[in-house]
Design a protein around this motif. Structure first.
Motif, PDB file in Angstrom:
ATOM      1  N   CYS A 145     -25.626  39.711 -47.143  1.00 25.25           N
ATOM      2  CA  CYS A 145     -26.296  38.442 -47.435  1.00 25.25           C
ATOM      3  C   CYS A 145     -25.247  37.436 -47.919  1.00 25.25           C
ATOM      4  O   CYS A 145     -24.159  37.814 -48.338  1.00 25.25           O
TER       5      CYS A 145
ATOM      6  N   CYS B 167     -25.260  35.946 -50.564  1.00 25.02           N
ATOM      7  CA  CYS B 167     -25.022  36.164 -51.996  1.00 25.02           C
ATOM      8  C   CYS B 167     -24.157  37.397 -52.234  1.00 25.02           C
ATOM      9  O   CYS B 167     -23.785  37.690 -53.362  1.00 25.02           O
TER      10      CYS B 167
ATOM     11  N   CYS C   1     -33.086  36.649 -51.228  1.00 26.63           N
ATOM     12  CA  CYS C   1     -32.764  35.412 -50.496  1.00 26.63           C
ATOM     13  C   CYS C   1     -33.407  35.384 -49.116  1.00 26.63           C
ATOM     14  O   CYS C   1     -32.993  34.619 -48.265  1.00 26.63           O
TER      15      CYS C   1
HETATM   16 ZN   LIG Z   1     -28.993  37.514 -51.148  1.00 26.21          ZN
END
Ligand SMILES: [Zn+2]
Length: 103
Positions: free
Chosen positions: A18, A20, A72
């Protein structure tokens, strides 16, 4: 590949990171049915091989998509302002809020 009655399906699996930084894996089933209305661009009825090809293309597109972790998992998440993201992180499990951001 599994064939159930007139249904043709393939399974997709991908692992990714991801934005993040968290890793996540995803699976998705791609399916189409063999029927007289499922036609090729030239108007002929799709054979099982035609459908497998179409599903493979669909799966390929999906494999190219950015993967998101559960927190997310919203297509426009990284397009939000930091304030909106903070709000979403706190309330994002509510489906209506998710929908609100997607509009
Ligand atoms: Zn994420």
């Amino acid at each position: 590949m599994i064939i159930k009655f007139n249904e043709v399906l393939i399974k997709g699996y991908k692992v990714g990171k991801c934005l993040c930084g968290k890793r996540r894996s995803k699976t998705k089933i791609f399916t189409q049915t063999l029927n007289p209305f499922n036609k090729n661009e030239d108007g002929t009825i799709c054979t099982r091989d035609d459908i497998l090809l179409k599903l493979a293309i669909e799966k390929n597109e999906w494999l190219k998509e950015q993967i998101y972790c559960k927190n997310c998992d919203m297509p426009s998440y990284w397009g939000l302002t930091s304030e909106q993201r903070e709000f979403y992180d706190k309330n994002g499990k509510d489906a209506t809020i998710k929908k609100f951001f997607l509009i």
